[in-house]
Design a protein around this motif. Structure first.
Motif, mmCIF file in Angstrom:
data_model
loop_
_atom_site.group_PDB
_atom_site.id
_atom_site.type_symbol
_atom_site.label_atom_id
_atom_site.label_comp_id
_atom_site.label_asym_id
_atom_site.label_seq_id
_atom_site.Cartn_x
_atom_site.Cartn_y
_atom_site.Cartn_z
ATOM 1 N N ILE A 134 23.255 -8.360 -52.916
ATOM 2 C CA ILE A 134 22.566 -7.065 -52.912
ATOM 3 C C ILE A 134 23.256 -6.105 -51.941
ATOM 4 N N PHE A 135 23.583 -6.610 -50.757
ATOM 5 C CA PHE A 135 24.269 -5.767 -49.774
ATOM 6 C C PHE A 135 25.644 -5.339 -50.292
ATOM 7 N N GLY A 136 26.315 -6.244 -51.022
ATOM 8 C CA GLY A 136 27.617 -5.910 -51.591
ATOM 9 C C GLY A 136 27.495 -4.809 -52.626
ATOM 10 N N ALA A 137 26.461 -4.894 -53.470
ATOM 11 C CA ALA A 137 26.246 -3.874 -54.493
ATOM 12 C C ALA A 137 25.939 -2.519 -53.857
ATOM 13 N N MET A 138 25.332 -2.556 -52.669
ATOM 14 C CA MET A 138 25.004 -1.319 -51.953
ATOM 15 C C MET A 138 26.198 -0.787 -51.166
ATOM 16 N N GLY A 139 27.254 -1.573 -51.107
ATOM 17 C CA GLY A 139 28.458 -1.133 -50.416
ATOM 18 C C GLY A 139 28.524 -1.481 -48.944
ATOM 19 N N PHE A 140 27.622 -2.355 -48.474
ATOM 20 C CA PHE A 140 27.588 -2.688 -47.054
ATOM 21 C C PHE A 140 28.321 -3.985 -46.721
ATOM 22 N N VAL A 141 28.709 -4.741 -47.735
ATOM 23 C CA VAL A 141 29.430 -5.993 -47.527
ATOM 24 C C VAL A 141 30.650 -5.984 -48.428
ATOM 25 N N ASP A 142 31.788 -6.398 -47.914
ATOM 26 C CA ASP A 142 33.003 -6.442 -48.724
ATOM 27 C C ASP A 142 32.925 -7.589 -49.718
ATOM 28 N N GLY A 143 32.991 -7.251 -50.982
ATOM 29 C CA GLY A 143 33.053 -8.289 -52.007
ATOM 30 C C GLY A 143 31.698 -8.747 -52.487
ATOM 31 N N LEU A 144 31.602 -9.002 -53.784
ATOM 32 C CA LEU A 144 30.406 -9.547 -54.390
ATOM 33 C C LEU A 144 30.681 -10.959 -54.872
ATOM 34 N N PHE A 145 29.631 -11.716 -55.120
ATOM 35 C CA PHE A 145 29.781 -13.038 -55.708
ATOM 36 C C PHE A 145 29.825 -12.893 -57.221
ATOM 37 N N SER A 146 30.829 -13.451 -57.828
ATOM 38 C CA SER A 146 30.897 -13.427 -59.288
ATOM 39 C C SER A 146 29.862 -14.391 -59.857
ATOM 40 N N LEU A 147 29.579 -14.247 -61.155
ATOM 41 C CA LEU A 147 28.641 -15.148 -61.810
ATOM 42 C C LEU A 147 29.126 -16.584 -61.698
ATOM 43 N N THR A 148 30.439 -16.753 -61.835
ATOM 44 C CA THR A 148 31.016 -18.099 -61.722
ATOM 45 C C THR A 148 30.794 -18.675 -60.330
ATOM 46 N N SER A 149 30.919 -17.819 -59.296
ATOM 47 C CA SER A 149 30.702 -18.271 -57.924
ATOM 48 C C SER A 149 29.267 -18.718 -57.721
ATOM 49 N N PHE A 150 28.334 -17.932 -58.258
ATOM 50 C CA PHE A 150 26.932 -18.308 -58.165
ATOM 51 C C PHE A 150 26.697 -19.664 -58.820
ATOM 52 N N ILE A 151 27.205 -19.793 -60.044
ATOM 53 C CA ILE A 151 26.985 -21.032 -60.791
ATOM 54 C C ILE A 151 27.612 -22.214 -60.081
ATOM 55 N N SER A 152 28.798 -22.025 -59.530
ATOM 56 C CA SER A 152 29.512 -23.132 -58.901
ATOM 57 C C SER A 152 28.766 -23.680 -57.692
ATOM 58 N N VAL A 153 28.035 -22.799 -56.987
ATOM 59 C CA VAL A 153 27.258 -23.234 -55.834
ATOM 60 C C VAL A 153 25.890 -23.773 -56.255
ATOM 61 N N VAL A 205 35.655 -15.872 -50.251
ATOM 62 C CA VAL A 205 36.521 -16.025 -49.076
ATOM 63 C C VAL A 205 36.349 -14.878 -48.081
ATOM 64 N N THR A 206 35.725 -13.786 -48.498
ATOM 65 C CA THR A 206 35.502 -12.644 -47.609
ATOM 66 C C THR A 206 34.772 -13.045 -46.340
ATOM 67 N N PHE A 207 33.902 -14.046 -46.449
ATOM 68 C CA PHE A 207 33.078 -14.445 -45.324
ATOM 69 C C PHE A 207 33.686 -15.581 -44.498
ATOM 70 N N ALA A 208 34.912 -15.984 -44.831
ATOM 71 C CA ALA A 208 35.515 -17.144 -44.172
ATOM 72 C C ALA A 208 35.776 -16.922 -42.683
ATOM 73 N N SER A 209 36.007 -15.681 -42.278
ATOM 74 C CA SER A 209 36.408 -15.417 -40.888
ATOM 75 C C SER A 209 35.317 -15.736 -39.880
ATOM 76 N N THR A 210 34.061 -15.726 -40.306
ATOM 77 C CA THR A 210 32.970 -15.960 -39.360
ATOM 78 C C THR A 210 32.267 -17.300 -39.578
ATOM 79 N N VAL A 211 32.820 -18.158 -40.425
ATOM 80 C CA VAL A 211 32.165 -19.418 -40.759
ATOM 81 C C VAL A 211 31.952 -20.297 -39.532
ATOM 82 N N ASP A 212 32.990 -20.465 -38.711
ATOM 83 C CA ASP A 212 32.883 -21.347 -37.547
ATOM 84 C C ASP A 212 31.797 -20.870 -36.586
ATOM 85 N N LEU A 213 31.818 -19.590 -36.270
ATOM 86 C CA LEU A 213 30.830 -19.029 -35.366
ATOM 87 C C LEU A 213 29.435 -19.134 -35.964
#
Length: 327
Positions: free
Chosen positions: A156-175, A278-286
């Motif tokens: 939702i935040f991605g669609a609003m332009g506040f987060v870089d990148g959206l989850f594709s349908l395939t990404s949703f399904i894969s998780v 992968v957009t969110f990979a930079s903050t995964v450890d923290l």
């Protein structure tokens, strides 16, 4: 040695201790377990596979048959948890600094921790102050286990332009597919649900250790402090919101406050999100360390907060009213 008994005494111990142990090893001697073959496959490289299996086991615990009168309470608690967590996460994205953090917190950690809840704590509180439909509401609350609601908020935040990148349908399904498969198996066969429940418990320390092997304390030295703050926010924001919403609906407000926690399995959410985008990979450890710290903090703080709310109702002479209705 009573290893399990000792871990059980520590809030979130089955998840927190292996994760911190592995992070310590990775910080001090990163190559110690990176020796190839089965050792590295299990203790270093297994996080994604074990989390996928864990999500399948967790999905099997979602019982679609036991909704009944608990549907309203379960959906209300689920909605309150998500709305509060997503709103705070949204604010964090809006006011994040150049490093992508808000008050030292990773926004993805805020959403993951505040939209997920500790079922054990909820059932412990409801077992003392609630009734059967409050307990059965957990069949709905189980939907906040895993990364689904976090992905919904981020999309939702991605669609609003506040987060870089959206989850594709395939990404949703894969998780989500492991969760869906587990849910189908658990609802087709109660014995499979019980079988997979045991697997869910067993997997937690192993995927936590593998996640820890990707964490370097040198890079996230402030993560634990931020996680304590996150835990405090989770208890007082989501717990208090649940309390007053239930009170407004003339339900037992103590049951509403019982959702103010972070579940141990939420520690896997940042990694699952990064695997899907992968957009969110930079903050995964923290984010992983902060969610882990939030789990421990809420496990300690929520029971104290519940005790405070109970005494508050007692002083006002209203506790008996709710308890009698919950008998």
């Amino acid at each position: 040695m009573k290893i399990k008994a000792t871990l059980d005494k520590i809030p979130g111990g089955m998840m927190v201790v292996p994760l911190l142990l592995a992070a310590t090893i990775n910080t001090i001697a990163p190559d110690l377990l990176r020796i190839g073959n089965f050792t590295q496959a299990l203790f270093v490289d297994s996080a994604s596979a074990l989390i996928a299996l864990f999500l399948l086991c967790a999905g099997a615990q979602i019982n679609l048959r036991n909704v009944g009168v608990s549907l309203g309470k379960g959906m209300t608690l689920l909605a309150v948890k998500w709305i509060v967590g997503a709103t705070v996460g949204f604010i964090a994205y809006l006011f994040a600094g150049e490093n992508g953090l808000f008050l030292g917190l990773a926004p993805i950690a805020i959403i993951a921790a505040m939209t997920n809840s500790n079922g054990g704590l909820y059932m412990a509180v409801v077992g003392q102050y609630g009734k059967e439909d409050d307990k059965a509401a957990y069949s709905i609350l189980a939907l906040n286990d895993g990364p689904f609601l976090t992905m919904v908020a981020l999309s939702i935040f991605g669609a609003m332009g506040f987060v870089d990148g959206l989850f594709s349908l395939t990404s949703f399904i894969s998780v989500l597919l492991p969760i869906v498969i587990g849910m189908v198996l658990g609802n087709l066969d109660s014995e499979m649900r019980e079988f997979l429940r045991k697997g869910s418990d067993m997997l937690i320390p192993f995927f936590a250790f593998a996640l820890g092997m990707g964490i370097d304390f040198a890079a996230i030295i402030n993560g634990g402090i931020g996680g304590v703050l996150l835990g405090i926010m989770t208890v007082f924001f989501t717990g208090t919101a649940g309390y007053f919403v239930f009170k407004a609906l003339r339900w037992n407000p103590i049951v509403g406050a019982a959702e103010g926690s972070t579940a141990g399995n939420a520690v896997a959410t940042p990694a699952a999100i990064a695997a899907a985008n992968v957009t969110f990979a930079s903050t995964v450890d923290l984010a992983t360390v902060q969610v882990a710290a939030s789990t421990v903090t809420t496990a300690i703080l929520l029971p104290l907060y519940i005790a405070f709310l109970v005494k508050r109702l007692e002083k006002k002479g209203k506790l008996a009213q709710y308890i009698s209705k919950s008998a």
